[in-house]
Write a protein that holds these residues in place. Structure first.
Motif, mmCIF file in Angstrom:
data_model
loop_
_atom_site.group_PDB
_atom_site.id
_atom_site.type_symbol
_atom_site.label_atom_id
_atom_site.label_comp_id
_atom_site.label_asym_id
_atom_site.label_seq_id
_atom_site.Cartn_x
_atom_site.Cartn_y
_atom_site.Cartn_z
ATOM 1 N N ARG A 1 -10.121 -73.928 24.340
ATOM 2 C CA ARG A 1 -10.132 -72.778 23.434
ATOM 3 C C ARG A 1 -10.286 -71.461 24.183
ATOM 4 O O ARG A 1 -9.514 -70.524 23.969
ATOM 5 C CB ARG A 1 -11.268 -72.933 22.418
ATOM 6 C CG ARG A 1 -11.430 -71.727 21.496
ATOM 7 C CD ARG A 1 -12.735 -71.767 20.711
ATOM 8 N NE ARG A 1 -13.866 -71.806 21.609
ATOM 9 C CZ ARG A 1 -14.823 -72.734 21.559
ATOM 10 N NH1 ARG A 1 -14.787 -73.692 20.652
ATOM 11 N NH2 ARG A 1 -15.818 -72.704 22.408
ATOM 12 N N ASP A 2 -11.253 -71.369 25.063
ATOM 13 C CA ASP A 2 -11.523 -70.114 25.759
ATOM 14 C C ASP A 2 -10.344 -69.695 26.639
ATOM 15 O O ASP A 2 -9.944 -68.530 26.652
ATOM 16 C CB ASP A 2 -12.790 -70.243 26.607
ATOM 17 C CG ASP A 2 -14.020 -70.510 25.755
ATOM 18 O OD1 ASP A 2 -13.964 -71.441 24.930
ATOM 19 O OD2 ASP A 2 -15.021 -69.812 25.920
ATOM 20 N N SER A 3 -9.779 -70.654 27.376
ATOM 21 C CA SER A 3 -8.639 -70.347 28.235
ATOM 22 C C SER A 3 -7.441 -69.912 27.409
ATOM 23 O O SER A 3 -6.735 -68.963 27.761
ATOM 24 C CB SER A 3 -8.271 -71.570 29.081
ATOM 25 O OG SER A 3 -9.340 -71.937 29.923
ATOM 26 N N LEU A 4 -7.196 -70.595 26.279
ATOM 27 C CA LEU A 4 -6.047 -70.268 25.430
ATOM 28 C C LEU A 4 -6.186 -68.897 24.765
ATOM 29 O O LEU A 4 -5.230 -68.110 24.735
ATOM 30 C CB LEU A 4 -5.857 -71.360 24.372
ATOM 31 C CG LEU A 4 -5.326 -72.683 24.917
ATOM 32 C CD1 LEU A 4 -5.628 -73.825 23.960
ATOM 33 C CD2 LEU A 4 -3.838 -72.580 25.194
ATOM 34 N N ILE A 5 -7.358 -68.587 24.236
ATOM 35 C CA ILE A 5 -7.560 -67.284 23.589
ATOM 36 C C ILE A 5 -7.436 -66.160 24.611
ATOM 37 O O ILE A 5 -6.795 -65.139 24.353
ATOM 38 C CB ILE A 5 -8.924 -67.238 22.859
ATOM 39 C CG1 ILE A 5 -8.873 -68.137 21.622
ATOM 40 C CG2 ILE A 5 -9.285 -65.804 22.467
ATOM 41 C CD1 ILE A 5 -10.201 -68.313 20.915
ATOM 42 N N THR A 6 -8.015 -66.343 25.789
ATOM 43 C CA THR A 6 -7.909 -65.318 26.832
ATOM 44 C C THR A 6 -6.461 -65.116 27.247
ATOM 45 O O THR A 6 -5.993 -63.977 27.381
ATOM 46 C CB THR A 6 -8.775 -65.696 28.048
ATOM 47 O OG1 THR A 6 -10.130 -65.858 27.616
ATOM 48 C CG2 THR A 6 -8.706 -64.638 29.126
ATOM 49 N N LEU B 1 -3.806 -65.679 25.490
ATOM 50 C CA LEU B 1 -3.113 -65.030 24.376
ATOM 51 C C LEU B 1 -3.414 -63.538 24.355
ATOM 52 O O LEU B 1 -2.507 -62.708 24.205
ATOM 53 C CB LEU B 1 -3.543 -65.689 23.055
ATOM 54 C CG LEU B 1 -2.784 -65.333 21.800
ATOM 55 C CD1 LEU B 1 -1.298 -65.646 21.936
ATOM 56 C CD2 LEU B 1 -3.358 -66.084 20.608
ATOM 57 N N GLN B 2 -4.671 -63.180 24.553
ATOM 58 C CA GLN B 2 -5.051 -61.769 24.556
ATOM 59 C C GLN B 2 -4.512 -61.028 25.777
ATOM 60 O O GLN B 2 -4.299 -59.819 25.719
ATOM 61 C CB GLN B 2 -6.576 -61.637 24.497
ATOM 62 C CG GLN B 2 -7.156 -62.074 23.174
ATOM 63 C CD GLN B 2 -8.673 -62.047 23.160
ATOM 64 O OE1 GLN B 2 -9.329 -62.185 24.200
ATOM 65 N NE2 GLN B 2 -9.244 -61.890 21.981
ATOM 66 N N THR C 1 -2.010 -71.373 32.062
ATOM 67 C CA THR C 1 -2.880 -72.021 31.082
ATOM 68 C C THR C 1 -2.152 -73.162 30.382
ATOM 69 O O THR C 1 -2.676 -74.271 30.258
ATOM 70 C CB THR C 1 -3.382 -70.983 30.057
ATOM 71 O OG1 THR C 1 -4.094 -69.958 30.755
ATOM 72 C CG2 THR C 1 -4.285 -71.620 29.022
ATOM 73 N N ASP D 1 -9.790 -76.816 17.601
ATOM 74 C CA ASP D 1 -9.019 -75.578 17.693
ATOM 75 C C ASP D 1 -8.073 -75.486 18.880
ATOM 76 O O ASP D 1 -7.113 -74.727 18.865
ATOM 77 C CB ASP D 1 -9.948 -74.370 17.685
ATOM 78 C CG ASP D 1 -11.075 -74.461 18.700
ATOM 79 O OD1 ASP D 1 -11.056 -75.374 19.544
ATOM 80 O OD2 ASP D 1 -11.987 -73.620 18.635
ATOM 81 N N LEU E 1 -4.157 -73.770 18.965
ATOM 82 C CA LEU E 1 -4.073 -72.588 19.828
ATOM 83 C C LEU E 1 -3.034 -72.781 20.929
ATOM 84 O O LEU E 1 -2.345 -71.835 21.311
ATOM 85 C CB LEU E 1 -5.445 -72.267 20.440
ATOM 86 C CG LEU E 1 -6.453 -71.613 19.506
ATOM 87 C CD1 LEU E 1 -7.850 -71.635 20.127
ATOM 88 C CD2 LEU E 1 -6.037 -70.202 19.164
ATOM 89 N N LEU F 1 -0.020 -70.231 21.508
ATOM 90 C CA LEU F 1 0.222 -69.556 22.784
ATOM 91 C C LEU F 1 1.618 -69.870 23.309
ATOM 92 O O LEU F 1 2.308 -68.975 23.808
ATOM 93 C CB LEU F 1 -0.831 -69.947 23.822
ATOM 94 C CG LEU F 1 -0.639 -69.327 25.209
ATOM 95 C CD1 LEU F 1 -0.676 -67.792 25.148
ATOM 96 C CD2 LEU F 1 -1.685 -69.851 26.185
#
Length: 199
Positions: free
Chosen positions: A63-68, A70-71, A83, A131, A135, A139
């Motif tokens: 989750r953390d790697s994917l959200i980062t 994406l951002q 990622t 999640d 995600l 991504l």
């Protein structure tokens, strides 16, 4: 030490340059780009992927790697590629209740320490998340759009990402939880395939 300095120089060269007329804000932007490099690492020869944090979570963390990633897509699309590749490499293959693995599921956390190697903890990798898989699909689709619109095309490496994306969608449509984050997951994969196949 020179290798580390060179990696930061290369990182800066790969990233989009942002600038404003405010020197303090520019310094904040520059520091943020450097901090993201600090939190990013390589898994083998892959592009960089962001970890969840140092020192305890310097590992692939779904989750953390994917959200980062994406951002940071507008900052450096290669972060998304790294990622997606790393997470696709460890994508679930079998049913494993202890690690909560299912075919196509994206990992929650990967540890390579002694306890994981001895299978004293389930993080080799551990898949207990709801999640990371949706995600991953999001991504992959966002990267495909960016590659097509911003980068002027997609490279051959995307075929393997699309396979991972398709497996993630299938995981939610099959034995896993329904993919409720996206309205038309199959359409996303189909659109991604169409983007890949267009000249």
């Amino acid at each position: 030490m020179d290798h580390v300095r060179l990696s930061y120089t290369e990182w800066d060269a790969q990233c989009t340059a942002f600038a404003t007329d405010n020197p303090e804000f520019n310094a904040l932007l520059s520091r943020s780009v450097q901090d993201l490099r600090l939190l990013s690492q390589r898994e083998g020869d892959e592009a960089y992927f962001p970890s969840a944090g140092t020192p305890l979570f310097c590992c692939p963390f779904g989750r953390d790697s994917l959200i980062t990633a994406l951002q940071a897509l507008s900052l450096n699309p290669a972060i998304a590629v790294g990622t997606l590749r790393v997470l696709a490499r460890y994508q679930g293959e079998v049913e494993d209740e202890w690690r909560e693995e299912q075919p196509g599921k994206i990992l929650h956390e990967l540890r390579k320490g002694e306890m994981a190697r001895l299978r004293l903890v389930p993080h080799s990798p551990y898949y207990g998340t709801v999640d990371a898989t949706p995600l991953f699909v999001m991504l992959a689709d966002a990267y495909l759009e960016t590659a097509r619109n911003r980068l002027g095309g997609v490279g051959g490496h995307l075929a393997q990402l699309l396979v991972g994306q398709r497996r993630a969608v299938d995981q939610h449509g099959g034995m896993g939880e329904p993919l409720v984050v996206l309205d038309q997951p199959a359409e996303l994969v189909e659109r991604g395939l169409n983007v890949l196949l267009q000249p």
